[in-house]
Scaffold this motif. Structure first.
Motif, PDB file in Angstrom:
ATOM      1  N   ALA A  66       4.796  -3.244   7.638  1.00  0.00           N
ATOM      2  CA  ALA A  66       3.491  -3.847   8.004  1.00  0.00           C
ATOM      3  C   ALA A  66       2.750  -4.195   6.758  1.00  0.00           C
ATOM      4  N   ASP A  67       2.809  -3.378   5.570  1.00  0.00           N
ATOM      5  CA  ASP A  67       2.195  -3.279   4.566  1.00  0.00           C
ATOM      6  C   ASP A  67       2.609  -4.875   3.764  1.00  0.00           C
ATOM      7  N   MET A  68       3.960  -4.954   3.905  1.00  0.00           N
ATOM      8  CA  MET A  68       4.374  -6.427   3.134  1.00  0.00           C
ATOM      9  C   MET A  68       3.824  -7.732   3.840  1.00  0.00           C
ATOM     10  N   VAL A  69       3.850  -7.571   5.593  1.00  0.00           N
ATOM     11  CA  VAL A  69       3.379  -8.685   6.163  1.00  0.00           C
ATOM     12  C   VAL A  69       1.749  -8.982   5.796  1.00  0.00           C
ATOM     13  N   GLU A  70       1.089  -7.832   5.333  1.00  0.00           N
ATOM     14  CA  GLU A  70      -0.276  -7.831   5.135  1.00  0.00           C
ATOM     15  C   GLU A  70      -0.489  -8.584   3.783  1.00  0.00           C
ATOM     16  N   ASN A  71       0.299  -8.123   2.876  1.00  0.00           N
ATOM     17  CA  ASN A  71       0.072  -8.416   1.457  1.00  0.00           C
ATOM     18  C   ASN A  71       0.945  -9.775   0.747  1.00  0.00           C
TER      19      ASN A  71
END
Length: 677
Positions: A597-602
């Motif tokens: 999720a952090d990668m999708v966001e950033n």
């Protein structure tokens, strides 16, 4: 007076100048006079009145009690007074009631002249009751005795009144007891239990309607009969030890099986309560029995369901781990084969390994079918058409000694089901039937509409309603009770070693339950077996809206796309990353949902997300899918799982492709192709 000999005659009293009640005239000798005086004095001592009249009905003797009892004046008490004078005195003063006194006198004098013995009673106007008894004497005279029985009659009347009251009270109490007993019997007949009582001689003294009918008797027939006569020898052999213990003073409970009213085995639970008197002796036993057949069936079904659920959970967990391992094995074998296509070792070693791995994948799919975690594609299926199509394949799969027939009770039966899995289930049932008929027989596949009520639905753990039933029947060897109890367990088989995996029936059971249906099985040894699949029925015109339509890529070339791979198993990540790289994709990896999720966001460049469903932490694949839909609604995503669950765990607006492990690069490409970039 009575009108008979001296009934109303009066015989003298101690008059004013009475000289000892004369019995003869003054002309008699002095001895006779003294004799008469002595006899008269003796008569006056009697409480009863006495008169003596001669043949001419003239009074010759009397006593004072006579005058007192009949209330005659002393003037009438003289020797020679006629009987008629006494009667007339009574008639004129009204002792005989209304009427002509002359007629009353004439009637009574005429009866007296017959000189017949008589016993009568007369009630005087003052209420006095006299008992009058007349007896003839020699020379046609007669003697009459008058007794006052007023108190005696009053006492008798009181006794009779009290007795009548007592009898009325007894009748009332008896009727009340009868009504109470009838009401008690109605109550005991109405309660859902069998109630009875037997004495120390093992003889029934009472039984309610339910108890009597339980053994095929009426309540009146059972009373007075011995226990063995009522229950039959088979049940008596079971219950007699408990009866002996109860008659020894012990309260006992036990269960036994007998043939029920419908001919099927029934289960009863009975309690015997000793009837102990004040002296400590056991006079008999009260019996309370309850039909627990349905309860025991429910308990057995619940235990079976819990066992199957536990096995299913264990199977699903094992399948997940094995699929991860097979993903790694198959992925590496495919890479080895593609990198060394001309190496002879590939054919000698890689190909057998690939075949074994694929068989393992098929085995895992069957386990998932039992665990109800296989991927399904339910859609409206016309069952009759599917059965007709399958019957051709089944006929080719069975020996010629087995006849195959189909039938349908409804012209159109539409079920919501995965057609491919239903075909596999029918084929499995047909092959099982073949093994049960080694010498040939008949296989029949019949479809019908089944309406399940609340009780039948509860037994199958299904909601009530309409279901499509597909019954597969054979006339083969059948199964005993112990086999039927385990028929759906994975790896359980009655076939010889190496002849079957024991997963066929497990897969059928799991697929049907996962489809929202149920399975019923009936079997009798040497008679055959029927397995009925019940599947949710839908109306024929219901549209097929189960599977969402994906969006086609504008460019099927995935080269240069940045793909986010979320997978907690490092070996599986390696294999999937290799497959994506071979498709020309750039790959970034995440070990869990939170990291993904952090990668999708950033990382805006991410064009596709592939995620395992089961990952550690608070965010698994489903949660990641919901996050992606909220944060980047247009970002395509594929889920993969060793469980290969359905979409039921996702939100209603999140419809994603589901890729079952293990998978090849071709299957991966097939899953990615319908997605939009």
């Amino acid at each position: 007076m009575s009108g008979q000999h001296g009934q109303d005659g009066q015989h003298g009293q101690d008059g004013p100048d009475r000289q000892a009640s004369p019995l003869a005239g003054e002309a008699t000798p002095s001895f006779d006079r003294r004799y008469r005086e002595m006899l008269g004095a003796g008569l006056d001592l009697l409480d009863q009145g006495v008169t003596v009249f001669d043949a001419e009905l003239r009074m010759v003797a009397w006593n004072g009690a006579f005058l007192r009892l009949l209330d005659f004046p002393p003037s009438l008490a003289r020797e020679g007074m006629s009987f008629e004078e006494f009667i007339r005195f009574n008639a004129e003063r009204g002792d005989y009631g209304p009427g002509d006194p002359d007629v009353q006198v004439a009637e009574r004098v005429a009866r007296a002249r017959s000189f017949q013995p008589h016993v009568t009673e007369r009630v005087r106007p003052n209420g006095q009751v006299l008992s009058i008894r007349g007896f003839p004497l020699p020379h046609q005279g007669f003697i009459t005795v008058y007794t006052d029985i007023t108190e005696q009659r009053r006492t008798q009347e009181q006794i009779a009144s009290h007795q009548a009251e007592l009898e009325a009270h007894i009748r009332s109490r008896t009727e009340a007891l009868r009504r109470s007993e009838q009401r008690l019997r109605e109550i005991t007949d109405a309660i859902p239990a069998a109630v009875a009582y037997f004495d120390r001689s093992w003889t029934y003294r009472y039984a309610n309607k339910g108890y009597a009918q339980w053994f095929g008797w009426s309540a009146h027939e059972i009373e007075g009969k011995q226990i063995c006569e009522v229950t039959g020898q088979e049940v008596f052999a079971i219950v007699s030890p408990f009866v002996s213990r109860a008659l020894a003073g012990e309260q006992v409970s036990y269960e036994y099986t007998l043939t029920g009213r419908d001919g099927a085995p029934a289960r009863a639970c009975s309690t015997l309560v000793p009837d102990i008197g004040p002296d400590g002796e056991v006079h008999g036993c009260y019996v309370h029995s309850v039909d627990v057949t349905e309860q025991r069936h429910t308990q057995a079904a619940l235990a079976q369901a819990q066992k199957m659920e536990a096995i299913g959970q264990l199977t699903g967990g094992l399948a997940h781990d094995f699929n991860n391992m097979l993903t790694v094995v198959i992925g590496n074998l495919v890479a080895l084969k593609e990198n060394h296509p001309d190496d002879p070792l590939t054919e000698n070693f890689v190909e057998p390994a690939m075949q074994a791995a694929n068989r393992g994948a098929e085995l895992i799919r069957r386990l998932l079918g039992f665990a109800r975690r296989q991927p399904l594609e339910p859609r409206p299926v016309e069952v009759n058409e599917l059965i007709l199509g399958m019957s051709k394949l089944i006929r080719r799969s069975l020996p010629s000694t087995i006849a195959v027939s189909t039938a349908s009770r409804e012209p159109c039966l539409v079920a919501m089901v995965d057609a491919h899995q239903l075909e596999n289930a029918l084929l499995n049932l047909a092959l099982n039937a073949r093994d049960a008929m080694p010498n040939g027989g008949e296989l029949r596949i019949e479809s019908s509409l089944e309406q399940l009520g609340p009780h039948a639905a509860a037994d199958l753990e299904m909601p009530p309603g309409d279901y499509v039933q597909i019954a597969v029947s054979d006339n083969g060897m059948g199964m005993d009770g112990s086999t039927m109890a385990r028929v759906f367990e994975p790896f359980f088989t009655t076939k010889q070693f190496g002849m079957g995996s024991g997963l066929g029936m497990s897969m059928v059971y799991g697929f049907t339950k996962q489809s929202g249906g149920g399975v019923r099985i009936r079997s009798r040894q040497a008679r055959g077996t029927t397995v009925a699949l019940l599947l949710p029925r839908i109306e024929e015109e219901q549209p097929d809206n189960v599977m969402p339509e994906g969006r086609e890529l504008r460019d099927t070339d995935l080269a240069g796309k940045l793909v986010l791979l979320a997978e907690d198993d490092a070996d599986v990540r390696t294999v999937v990353r290799m497959q994506l790289s071979e498709l020309g994709c750039a790959v970034v990896e995440a070990e869990n949902g939170a990291e993904a999720a952090d990668m999708v966001e950033n990382i805006p460049a991410i064009a596709l997300v592939i995620s395992d469903v089961v990952m550690p932490g608070v965010m698994d694949g489903r949660a990641l899918a919901r996050f992606v839909r909220r944060f980047r609604p247009d970002l395509p995503m594929v889920l993969m799982s060793g469980f290969a669950e359905s979409q039921s765990g996702l939100d209603a607006d999140v419809n994603l492709p589901l890729l079952a492990k293990p998978f090849s690069r071709a299957k991966l490409l097939a899953a990615l192709r319908p997605l939009g970039a």
